[in-house]
Motif scaffolding. Structure first.
Motif, mmCIF file in Angstrom:
data_model
loop_
_atom_site.group_PDB
_atom_site.id
_atom_site.type_symbol
_atom_site.label_atom_id
_atom_site.label_comp_id
_atom_site.label_asym_id
_atom_site.label_seq_id
_atom_site.Cartn_x
_atom_site.Cartn_y
_atom_site.Cartn_z
ATOM 1 N N MET A 1 0.937 -1.199 0.099
ATOM 2 C CA MET A 1 0.021 -0.103 -0.036
ATOM 3 C C MET A 1 0.912 1.129 0.051
ATOM 4 O O MET A 1 1.843 1.406 0.803
ATOM 5 C CB MET A 1 -0.799 -0.151 1.252
ATOM 6 C CG MET A 1 -1.829 1.237 1.349
ATOM 7 S SD MET A 1 -2.581 1.385 2.911
ATOM 8 C CE MET A 1 -3.348 3.085 2.798
ATOM 9 N N ARG A 2 0.552 2.268 -0.979
ATOM 10 C CA ARG A 2 1.251 3.521 -0.963
ATOM 11 C C ARG A 2 0.742 4.347 -0.172
ATOM 12 O O ARG A 2 -0.514 4.461 -0.106
ATOM 13 C CB ARG A 2 1.225 3.838 -2.211
ATOM 14 C CG ARG A 2 2.159 2.911 -3.417
ATOM 15 C CD ARG A 2 2.150 3.740 -4.574
ATOM 16 N NE ARG A 2 3.032 5.117 -4.603
ATOM 17 C CZ ARG A 2 3.083 6.164 -5.579
ATOM 18 N NH1 ARG A 2 2.451 5.738 -6.866
ATOM 19 N NH2 ARG A 2 4.035 6.961 -5.338
ATOM 20 N N ILE A 3 1.372 4.929 0.776
ATOM 21 C CA ILE A 3 0.924 6.107 1.755
ATOM 22 C C ILE A 3 1.465 7.577 1.360
ATOM 23 O O ILE A 3 2.929 7.586 1.024
ATOM 24 C CB ILE A 3 1.270 5.725 3.185
ATOM 25 C CG1 ILE A 3 0.653 4.375 3.495
ATOM 26 C CG2 ILE A 3 0.739 6.980 4.110
ATOM 27 C CD1 ILE A 3 1.029 4.014 4.670
ATOM 28 N N PHE A 4 0.574 8.465 1.022
ATOM 29 C CA PHE A 4 1.058 9.683 0.707
ATOM 30 C C PHE A 4 1.195 10.762 1.895
ATOM 31 O O PHE A 4 0.387 10.597 2.723
ATOM 32 C CB PHE A 4 0.294 10.386 -0.446
ATOM 33 C CG PHE A 4 0.107 9.389 -1.696
ATOM 34 C CD1 PHE A 4 1.223 9.441 -2.660
ATOM 35 C CD2 PHE A 4 -0.876 8.397 -1.828
ATOM 36 C CE1 PHE A 4 1.139 9.088 -3.674
ATOM 37 C CE2 PHE A 4 -0.893 7.713 -3.046
ATOM 38 C CZ PHE A 4 0.212 7.811 -4.113
ATOM 39 N N ARG A 5 1.866 11.589 1.551
ATOM 40 C CA ARG A 5 2.374 12.647 2.704
ATOM 41 C C ARG A 5 0.972 13.491 2.688
ATOM 42 O O ARG A 5 0.358 13.826 2.028
ATOM 43 C CB ARG A 5 3.556 13.589 2.328
ATOM 44 C CG ARG A 5 4.237 14.461 3.522
ATOM 45 C CD ARG A 5 5.362 15.100 3.306
ATOM 46 N NE ARG A 5 5.628 15.961 4.137
ATOM 47 C CZ ARG A 5 5.431 17.344 3.944
ATOM 48 N NH1 ARG A 5 4.768 17.859 2.844
ATOM 49 N NH2 ARG A 5 5.989 18.131 4.880
ATOM 50 N N PHE A 68 4.078 -0.350 11.712
ATOM 51 C CA PHE A 68 5.214 0.248 12.081
ATOM 52 C C PHE A 68 6.245 0.684 11.290
ATOM 53 O O PHE A 68 7.160 1.420 11.224
ATOM 54 C CB PHE A 68 5.635 -0.177 13.596
ATOM 55 C CG PHE A 68 6.699 0.724 14.482
ATOM 56 C CD1 PHE A 68 5.990 1.683 15.084
ATOM 57 C CD2 PHE A 68 7.750 0.089 14.249
ATOM 58 C CE1 PHE A 68 7.114 2.645 15.752
ATOM 59 C CE2 PHE A 68 8.912 0.998 15.255
ATOM 60 C CZ PHE A 68 8.604 2.373 15.743
ATOM 61 N N GLU A 69 6.567 -0.459 10.744
ATOM 62 C CA GLU A 69 7.817 -0.569 9.428
ATOM 63 C C GLU A 69 7.085 0.522 8.432
ATOM 64 O O GLU A 69 8.102 1.142 8.116
ATOM 65 C CB GLU A 69 7.853 -1.798 9.039
ATOM 66 C CG GLU A 69 8.577 -3.001 9.843
ATOM 67 C CD GLU A 69 8.657 -4.332 9.423
ATOM 68 O OE1 GLU A 69 8.079 -4.552 8.199
ATOM 69 O OE2 GLU A 69 8.945 -5.293 10.103
ATOM 70 N N ARG A 73 9.490 3.961 7.458
ATOM 71 C CA ARG A 73 9.676 4.023 5.992
ATOM 72 C C ARG A 73 9.359 5.444 5.540
ATOM 73 O O ARG A 73 10.066 6.133 4.772
ATOM 74 C CB ARG A 73 9.138 2.986 4.797
ATOM 75 C CG ARG A 73 9.704 1.857 5.228
ATOM 76 C CD ARG A 73 9.465 0.670 3.812
ATOM 77 N NE ARG A 73 8.079 0.637 3.817
ATOM 78 C CZ ARG A 73 7.283 -0.343 4.150
ATOM 79 N NH1 ARG A 73 7.838 -1.425 5.073
ATOM 80 N NH2 ARG A 73 6.044 -0.410 4.184
ATOM 81 N N MET A 74 8.168 6.113 5.837
ATOM 82 C CA MET A 74 7.632 7.080 5.492
ATOM 83 C C MET A 74 8.482 8.375 6.171
ATOM 84 O O MET A 74 8.852 9.406 5.556
ATOM 85 C CB MET A 74 6.251 7.479 6.125
ATOM 86 C CG MET A 74 5.133 6.835 5.098
ATOM 87 S SD MET A 74 5.293 7.691 3.537
ATOM 88 C CE MET A 74 4.497 9.300 3.746
#
Length: 330
Positions: A1-5, A68-69, A73-74
């Protein structure tokens, strides 16, 4: 899953890491747009970043190892070094209820209201480090934390969820003795999830107030308000944000007195709820008063839903007038 700022998913993941296991409804304090929040939450669950603990009357969540990983990473992508460890989470229902309420109270005071706050777990750990077994006196207390300023602790905080609660008398007495050394005011702040729950506490308190004290001596009672324990009751829906930000300021009582004088009725009796406490109203309701006698109740806007419920239940005088005052959030 991509998480965007700056996305809802990133906000929720950070919240889970910073505050630990939380009730699902606490997310409304973080993101007011329910559909946006719900969509982001479901995506995080499907990705395995959040785990849900679910039972009748309870739903909470905590961040998994994978979550948490992803959080770390973010932070690395943004050029930051993670400075937190993975927060504790539990699948045990009794522990999940207790832990999620402790964390939600901290979220409410710190994130939403910008107040200094320590959880009951932090206070117990601090006392354990100071004196061997010194936290034993706090073991059976049900408080979830304390607000404080630079000089002293101010109020022990309780989280009752969506129903009244029976506090352990010995546990609360021992906690009061232990925390007295921290110069605490001992005006309890009780957080609840709905205005109906506050109305339930008030209705139960009124029932107890009308009873002879000797009749209550051997009864096991839920929490009920007395003059000795005139608790501040607050809803956990964000409406009390401005009140929490302002109360306990050095000029607070002077400001309240000025508002009460301005709003005071020209005839009859005026009852004030502006301190967040309800004993003055309960004592009036406990008396056999003339239903035609003019009564004015001064309240904050966040207390208005509670008064509406009390009126629907027939607890308020039919002709009681309510003057609503507004506070601006900082």
């Amino acid at each position: 899953m991509r998480i965007f700022r700056k996305s809802a998913a990133w906000i929720l993941l950070q919240t889970g890491v910073i505050f630990g296991q939380l009730p699902y409804h606490a997310l409304k304090l973080v993101i007011r747009n329910y559909e946006l929040m719900q969509d982001a939450f479901q995506k995080l669950c499907r990705a395995g970043y959040l785990e849900v603990v679910k039972a009748t009357g309870h739903k909470s969540f905590f961040v998994t190892d994978a979550g948490f990983e992803a959080y770390c990473r973010m932070l690395h992508k943004e050029g930051h070094t993670p400075n937190r460890t993975k927060p504790a989470g539990t699948r045990s229902l009794p522990k999940a209820i207790r832990l999620s309420r402790i964390n939600e109270a901290r979220l409410f005071f710190v994130l939403l209201c910008g107040r200094k706050y320590r959880t009951s777990l932090q206070i117990k750990r601090e006392q354990e480090r100071q004196v061997v077994r010194s936290a034993d006196s706090l073991k059976y207390s049900r408080f979830v934390g304390c607000t404080y300023d630079e000089e002293r602790f101010l109020h022990p905080v309780y989280h009752f969820g969506n129903g009244n609660q029976r506090l352990n008398p010995n546990g609360e007495k021992n906690a009061a003795v232990r925390l007295a050394g921290a110069m605490m005011s001992f005006e309890k702040v009780i957080l609840v999830e709905t205005p109906e729950t506050i109305a339930d506490i008030l209705e139960y308190s009124l029932w107890a107030l009308r009873k002879d004290s000797r009749a209550l001596r051997h009864m096991k009672l839920n929490f009920h308000i007395t003059w000795e324990d005139n608790a501040i009751l607050l809803p956990l829906d964000g409406s009390a944000q401005a009140f929490v930000q302002h109360f306990d300021r050095k000029d607070w009582r002077t400001s309240i007195a000025q508002i009460e004088e301005q709003e005071k009725a020209t005839a009859g009796i005026t009852l004030s709820l502006l301190q967040g406490q309800w004993m003055e109203l309960l004592e009036y309701l406990a008396r056999e008063s003339d239903p035609e006698y003019p009564v004015c109740i001064i309240a904050w806007d966040f207390q208005q839903p509670v008064l509406r419920v009390l009126r629907e239940r027939g607890m308020l005088p039919a002709k009681a007038q309510v003057g609503v005052c507004l506070l601006q959030a900082k």
